[in-house]
Scaffold this active site. Structure first.
Site, PDB file in Angstrom:
ATOM      1  N   ASN A  16       0.737  -1.051  -0.154  1.00 22.93           N
ATOM      2  CA  ASN A  16       0.145  -0.082  -0.066  1.00 22.93           C
ATOM      3  C   ASN A  16       1.008   1.203   0.077  1.00 22.93           C
ATOM      4  OD1 ASN A  16      -1.814   2.003   0.402  1.00 22.93           O
ATOM      5  ND2 ASN A  16      -2.270   1.640   2.580  1.00 22.93           N
ATOM      6  N   TRP A  17       0.612   1.852  -1.245  1.00 23.40           N
ATOM      7  CA  TRP A  17       1.719   2.994  -1.279  1.00 23.40           C
ATOM      8  C   TRP A  17       1.081   4.248  -0.698  1.00 23.40           C
ATOM      9  CZ3 TRP A  17       4.065   3.108  -6.895  1.00 23.40           C
ATOM     10  CH2 TRP A  17       5.023   1.956  -7.157  1.00 23.40           C
ATOM     11  N   LYS A  18      -0.122   4.153  -0.267  1.00 24.58           N
ATOM     12  CA  LYS A  18      -0.711   5.472   0.425  1.00 24.58           C
ATOM     13  C   LYS A  18      -0.429   6.580  -0.505  1.00 24.58           C
ATOM     14  CE  LYS A  18       0.591   3.510   4.906  1.00 24.58           C
ATOM     15  NZ  LYS A  18       0.181   3.529   6.195  1.00 24.58           N
ATOM     16  N   HIS A 111      -9.562   1.349   5.116  1.00 25.12           N
ATOM     17  CA  HIS A 111      -8.203   1.360   5.817  1.00 25.12           C
ATOM     18  C   HIS A 111      -8.569   2.643   6.816  1.00 25.12           C
ATOM     19  CE1 HIS A 111      -4.179   2.526   6.334  1.00 25.12           C
ATOM     20  NE2 HIS A 111      -3.590   1.614   5.796  1.00 25.12           N
ATOM     21  N   GLU A 113      -6.692   4.863   7.883  1.00 27.00           N
ATOM     22  CA  GLU A 113      -6.297   6.281   7.693  1.00 27.00           C
ATOM     23  C   GLU A 113      -7.678   6.797   7.199  1.00 27.00           C
ATOM     24  OE1 GLU A 113      -2.748   5.510   5.509  1.00 27.00           O
ATOM     25  OE2 GLU A 113      -1.886   4.999   7.211  1.00 27.00           O
ATOM     26  N   GLU A 187      -5.159  -4.932  11.132  1.00 30.96           N
ATOM     27  CA  GLU A 187      -4.416  -3.990  11.073  1.00 30.96           C
ATOM     28  C   GLU A 187      -4.639  -3.080  12.407  1.00 30.96           C
ATOM     29  OE1 GLU A 187      -2.622  -3.083   7.107  1.00 30.96           O
ATOM     30  OE2 GLU A 187      -4.115  -1.612   7.385  1.00 30.96           O
ATOM     31  N   GLY A 193       2.043   2.707  10.756  1.00 30.85           N
ATOM     32  CA  GLY A 193       3.060   3.984  10.447  1.00 30.85           C
ATOM     33  C   GLY A 193       3.725   4.533  11.648  1.00 30.85           C
ATOM     34  N   SER A 230       3.497  -1.686  10.241  1.00 29.91           N
ATOM     35  CA  SER A 230       4.881  -1.584  10.542  1.00 29.91           C
ATOM     36  C   SER A 230       5.449  -2.908  10.066  1.00 29.91           C
ATOM     37  CB  SER A 230       5.043  -1.145  11.915  1.00 29.91           C
ATOM     38  OG  SER A 230       4.680   0.213  12.246  1.00 29.91           O
TER      39      SER A 230
HETATM   40  P1  PGA Z   1       2.587   0.678   7.613  1.00 22.68           P
HETATM   41  O1  PGA Z   1       1.186   0.832   6.966  1.00 22.68           O
HETATM   42  O2  PGA Z   1       3.201  -0.606   7.075  1.00 22.68           O
HETATM   43  O3  PGA Z   1       3.225   1.946   7.166  1.00 22.68           O
HETATM   44  O4  PGA Z   1       2.452   0.396   9.006  1.00 22.68           O
HETATM   45  C1  PGA Z   1       0.370  -0.345   6.871  1.00 22.68           C
HETATM   46  C2  PGA Z   1      -0.955  -0.004   6.093  1.00 22.68           C
HETATM   47  O5  PGA Z   1      -0.774   0.688   5.127  1.00 22.68           O
HETATM   48  O6  PGA Z   1      -1.957  -0.393   6.441  1.00 22.68           O
END
Ligand code: PGA
Length: 267
Positions: A16-18, A111, A113, A187, A193, A230
């Site tokens: 997941n590149w966000k 997600h 976020e 998650e 993150g 993470s």
């Molecule tokens: P991360 O993100 O690996 O940066 O903690 C995980 C995610 O996008 O769900």
């Protein structure tokens, strides 16, 4: 409780590149790293993985990827979100049908976020899950508890996750054919993150709980459940070694060239 079963032996690794990277040039470099002949061929590794890789770039980079990745490749294109209507007056949104037509195979829904920063509710997520499945995409549904809940008893954490699954998958138990297209990513919010990853044994316990719950409540057998939060080149093996953990969702480390290379070498 029914037995946990899983016919899918291949691990699923989702990148997941966000909202990264900020330029097309950098995105192309990352794509190239992942699509090198060595990784596209993906020899069976030490976990008999020959994993399926899914890259979820920002929408704007998706057409470039879809033009370079062949249909036979074990690297598939995913998206980070999709809207619940197919088309219409929904400024700024992207529909599951549009993604499907571009060659996208997977979509992340719910997600944390998006739940946190954009106020996505379980009701919205439920509509997105249904529309993405209806469009023929595989859904990667994210669930997980906050730090506040994490500090409470295991029972409270499990109840929270059960509640999210019930709401996010509401109405799906009757649509049998769509079951195997639902993948759940456990998650924990506090691990995303932060560098503060969930201990693999703890993640395993919750993942077993999720599988049992899906099997009993939704009659979803063989549904894959991933861990995310993470994950790096340093700890990825600790999750993949468990047969019940069907793969991982990697965020930050998948846009860091050094970490990405490390992960690709391991898998
Ligand atoms: P991360 O993100 O690996 O940066 O903690 C995980 C995610 O996008 O769900």
């Amino acid at each position: 409780m029914p037995q946990i079963t899983n016919k899918n032996t291949k691990k699923l690794i989702v990148f997941n590149w966000k909202m990264n990277p900020t330029s097309l040039e950098e995105a192309k470099k990352l794509f190239a790293l992942i699509l090198t002949p060595k990784t596209s061929a993906l020899p069976a590794g030490r976990y008999n993985l020959k994993p399926n890789l899914v890259i979820c770039p920002p929408f704007i980079y998706s057409p470039i990827f879809s033009s370079v990745s062949g249909h036979q490749s074990s690297v598939k294109l995913g998206a980070q979100d999709s809207f619940w209507e197919n088309s219409g007056a929904y400024t700024g949104e992207i529909s599951a049908a549009m993604l499907k037509n571009l060659g996208v195979k997977y979509v992340i829904v719910g997600h944390s976020e998006r739940r946190n920063y954009l106020g996505e509710t379980d009701e919205m997520i439920n509509k997105k899950v249904k529309s993405a499945l209806g469009a023929g995409l595989k859904v990667i549904l994210c669930v997980g508890e906050s730090l506040k809940i994490r500090k409470k008893a295991k029972k409270v954490i499990k109840n929270f996750i059960k509640n999210q699954l019930q709401k996010d998958l509401k109405g799906l138990s009757r649509v049998k054919s769509q079951k195997s297209n639902v993948i759940v990513a456990y998650e924990p919010r506090w691990a995303i993150g932060t560098g503060n990853y969930c201990q693999p044994e703890d993640a395993l316990e919750i993942i077993k709980f999720i599988k049992n719950f899906l099997n009993s409540k939704f009659i979803i057998h063989n549904s894959r459940v991933l861990y995310g939060g993470s994950v790096t080149g340093k700890n990825i093996k600790e999750y993949l070694k468990f047969k019940e953990i069907d793969g991982v969702l990697v965020g930050g480390a998948s846009v860091n060239q050094k970490e990405l290379k490390r992960i690709l070498n391991i898998i």
